[in-house]
Design an enzyme around this catalytic site. Structure first.
Site, PDB file in Angstrom:
ATOM      1  N   LYS A 157     -33.770 -92.646 -49.973  1.00  0.00           N
ATOM      2  CA  LYS A 157     -34.535 -92.562 -51.213  1.00  0.00           C
ATOM      3  C   LYS A 157     -34.907 -93.947 -51.714  1.00  0.00           C
ATOM      4  O   LYS A 157     -36.039 -94.199 -52.139  1.00  0.00           O
ATOM      5  CB  LYS A 157     -33.705 -91.842 -52.276  1.00  0.00           C
ATOM      6  N   ASN A 158     -33.956 -94.876 -51.662  1.00  0.00           N
ATOM      7  CA  ASN A 158     -34.186 -96.201 -52.210  1.00  0.00           C
ATOM      8  C   ASN A 158     -35.119 -97.053 -51.361  1.00  0.00           C
ATOM      9  O   ASN A 158     -35.523 -98.146 -51.791  1.00  0.00           O
ATOM     10  CB  ASN A 158     -32.854 -96.926 -52.423  1.00  0.00           C
TER      11      ASN A 158
ATOM     12  N   ARG B 246     -36.239 -94.284 -63.117  1.00  0.00           N
ATOM     13  CA  ARG B 246     -36.298 -95.727 -63.280  1.00  0.00           C
ATOM     14  C   ARG B 246     -37.162 -96.383 -62.208  1.00  0.00           C
ATOM     15  O   ARG B 246     -37.838 -97.380 -62.473  1.00  0.00           O
ATOM     16  CB  ARG B 246     -34.885 -96.311 -63.235  1.00  0.00           C
TER      17      ARG B 246
ATOM     18  N   CYS C 288     -30.563 -92.884 -64.397  1.00  0.00           N
ATOM     19  CA  CYS C 288     -29.140 -92.765 -64.716  1.00  0.00           C
ATOM     20  C   CYS C 288     -28.716 -93.835 -65.708  1.00  0.00           C
ATOM     21  O   CYS C 288     -29.116 -94.998 -65.610  1.00  0.00           O
ATOM     22  CB  CYS C 288     -28.304 -92.913 -63.437  1.00  0.00           C
TER      23      CYS C 288
ATOM     24  N   ARG D  59     -29.906-102.237 -67.489  1.00  0.00           N
ATOM     25  CA  ARG D  59     -30.700-102.637 -66.331  1.00  0.00           C
ATOM     26  C   ARG D  59     -32.074-103.082 -66.831  1.00  0.00           C
ATOM     27  O   ARG D  59     -33.080-102.422 -66.599  1.00  0.00           O
ATOM     28  CB  ARG D  59     -30.829-101.472 -65.337  1.00  0.00           C
ATOM     29  N   PRO D  60     -32.105-104.214 -67.533  1.00  0.00           N
ATOM     30  CA  PRO D  60     -33.359-104.639 -68.141  1.00  0.00           C
ATOM     31  C   PRO D  60     -34.392-105.012 -67.089  1.00  0.00           C
ATOM     32  O   PRO D  60     -34.059-105.370 -65.956  1.00  0.00           O
ATOM     33  CB  PRO D  60     -32.937-105.872 -68.959  1.00  0.00           C
ATOM     34  N   ILE D  61     -35.666-104.913 -67.489  1.00  0.00           N
ATOM     35  CA  ILE D  61     -36.742-105.262 -66.569  1.00  0.00           C
ATOM     36  C   ILE D  61     -37.233-106.685 -66.853  1.00  0.00           C
ATOM     37  O   ILE D  61     -38.338-107.056 -66.448  1.00  0.00           O
ATOM     38  CB  ILE D  61     -37.901-104.251 -66.664  1.00  0.00           C
ATOM     39  N   ASP D  62     -36.400-107.485 -67.503  1.00  0.00           N
ATOM     40  CA  ASP D  62     -36.792-108.851 -67.847  1.00  0.00           C
ATOM     41  C   ASP D  62     -37.164-109.661 -66.612  1.00  0.00           C
ATOM     42  O   ASP D  62     -38.110-110.455 -66.639  1.00  0.00           O
ATOM     43  CB  ASP D  62     -35.655-109.565 -68.595  1.00  0.00           C
TER      44      ASP D  62
ATOM     45  N   ASP E 227     -23.220 -98.269 -55.340  1.00  0.00           N
ATOM     46  CA  ASP E 227     -23.521 -96.836 -55.255  1.00  0.00           C
ATOM     47  C   ASP E 227     -22.421 -96.043 -54.553  1.00  0.00           C
ATOM     48  O   ASP E 227     -22.420 -94.812 -54.611  1.00  0.00           O
ATOM     49  CB  ASP E 227     -24.849 -96.614 -54.529  1.00  0.00           C
TER      50      ASP E 227
ATOM     51  N   VAL F  66     -21.460-105.068 -60.609  1.00  0.00           N
ATOM     52  CA  VAL F  66     -22.918-104.935 -60.646  1.00  0.00           C
ATOM     53  C   VAL F  66     -23.378-104.284 -61.946  1.00  0.00           C
ATOM     54  O   VAL F  66     -24.252-104.799 -62.637  1.00  0.00           O
ATOM     55  CB  VAL F  66     -23.423-104.142 -59.425  1.00  0.00           C
TER      56      VAL F  66
ATOM     57  N   ARG G 198     -30.910 -85.817 -57.677  1.00  0.00           N
ATOM     58  CA  ARG G 198     -31.808 -86.970 -57.655  1.00  0.00           C
ATOM     59  C   ARG G 198     -31.623 -87.806 -56.399  1.00  0.00           C
ATOM     60  O   ARG G 198     -32.543 -88.520 -55.981  1.00  0.00           O
ATOM     61  CB  ARG G 198     -31.573 -87.870 -58.876  1.00  0.00           C
TER      62      ARG G 198
END
Length: 416
Positions: free
Chosen positions: A22-23, A92, A116, A121-124, A304, A326, A396
């Site tokens: 999936k990833n 996400r 999740c 988990r910022p998108i900065d 994970d 993480v 998911r």
């Protein structure tokens, strides 16, 4: 509400083939936006997250056909650069569309993504990188809009080797003028797979899989056919389940080098792991021992698989320690494991697991994807019946997990 009902005590036996990751599939599907012709992506798992990505591509105007494990995308009719907010909130990974849409059209509008809840988990990193490439970034009312007449090659060093930021910036840089150098990037196999897909389409990328990637900008990509790599997290989950139940399972179609840290830790607990090309066999050894685990970006132990590994360690002899480095909120499964009889104490991002003789079946609920997999494994180990709710999280990331486990001898059914 759908749930899994698991009757524990049955070792897993048999052979299973691991499907596509999936990833890897999600960023590759996002990258098809940049292609100038039809792309055929093979080995795609039938998962909720993939369904959401397909719906997003269709909402943008792409023609998408999904037959069995193959998705065909024609990105040429795409006419919109506004990713629907209702779909963004569901997944996400939809943030991956920022780089490709900006690179192709010079603009993109997205809302902040969902997924999740396992920590901040910022998108900065994504936004800072887009600015470095020459984009104007505006944020207001939960939306992000990026615009750029042209993107320009530059030097970007990430503060943390974020997988998502690495992939997003690599895709955006493909169409940037000149050379872009990304440093302190993630090294995960899924990044290598994305780079291979882009290279098949005509991109020029060096260093994917190392901590520095160099992208030489091009002005056009073609279509291609690409096979997604096998899912190392699904493989690791099945390996841990086999060990936890004292079974003997052979996994086919895997890439063992993607599972090095997982294999090492399983061996530390006394599990026998035999590797032969694209086959891994796992069976319970003579003893089950405690082990210490620290999650880390690849090639370290994957975050994970932290929750599934914790389920395994609940009944081994001795005391194990897991340090989650993480994500800061990835111990939500602990309370549910304790409900089943586990002895676990958590101090911020460290969990101490004292082995108990056995777990007992209980009513538990998954609050995230990998925590849900841990509860399934615990149910397979436990005495009696376990009911696991919250299947929307598990679905998911695992394609018919109950069917896969049932084929290996597990007593697990999906009920309404």
């Amino acid at each position: 509400m759908e749930a899994f009902e698991v009757t524990g005590g049955r070792p897993l036996y048999g052979t299973t083939k691991i499907y596509g990751a999936k990833n890897a599939a999600l960023p590759i599907l996002a990258a098809t936006v940049m292609a100038g012709d039809v792309c055929v992506i093979e080995g795609v798992p039938r998962l909720q997250d993939v369904r959401v990505m397909v719906r997003i591509l269709q909402s943008l105007g792409a023609q998408v056909e999904w037959i069995d494990d193959t998705i065909t995308v024609d990105p040429r009719p795409i006419h919109s650069t506004d990713v629907p907010s209702d779909l963004m909130r569901q997944m996400r990974s939809s943030i991956f569309l920022m780089g490709p849409l900006l690179a192709r059209f010079g603009e993109v509008r997205v809302s902040r993504p969902g997924g999740c809840v396992i920590g901040q988990r910022p998108i900065d990193y994504h936004l800072r990188g887009m600015r470095d490439l020459g984009a104007k970034v505006e944020e207001a009312h939960g939306y992000v809009r990026c615009t750029a007449n042209r993107l320009y090659g530059t030097h970007i060093s990430l503060d943390f080797p974020s997988v998502g930021a690495t992939e997003n910036l690599m895709m955006a840089a493909v169409f940037a003028d000149g050379v872009t150098v990304l440093e302190n990037v993630a090294r995960e196999p899924e990044i290598v797979d994305l780079a291979r897909f882009l290279e098949k389409c005509g991109a020029s990328i060096e260093g994917a899989g190392d901590d520095s990637i160099r992208i030489y900008g091009v002005h056009h990509l073609t279509g291609t056919t690409h096979q997604v790599i096998p899912d190392r997290i699904v493989a690791g989950t099945v390996m841990i389940a086999a060990a936890a139940t004292g079974g003997d399972v052979t996994l086919e179609g895997v890439i063992p080098s993607h599972l090095g840290a997982t294999i090492t830790k399983l061996k530390e607990t006394g599990v026998q792991v035999i590797v032969d090309r694209d086959i891994i066999r796992v069976n319970q050894g003579a003893s089950r021992l405690a082990a210490d685990i620290r999650t880390a970006p690849f090639p370290g132990f994957p975050t994970d698989l932290q929750a599934p590994a914790m389920a395994l360690l609940t009944t081994v002899s001795g005391t194990s320690v897991i340090r989650e480095s993480v994500f800061e909120a990835r111990f939500k499964h602990v309370n549910e494991l304790v409900r089943m009889g586990a002895d676990i104490a958590v101090d911020i991002q460290t969990a101490v697991i004292r082995g108990v003789p056995r777990l007992s079946g209980a009513l538990v609920e998954a609050s995230d994807l990998r925590g849900g997999a841990a509860l399934v494994i615990a149910g397979l180990m436990a005495e009696g019946k376990t009911r696991i709710e919250g299947l929307q999280h598990i679905d998911r990331g695992y394609q018919q997990l109950d069917t896969m486990l049932r084929d290996l001898g597990a007593d697990i059914v999906r009920i309404d």
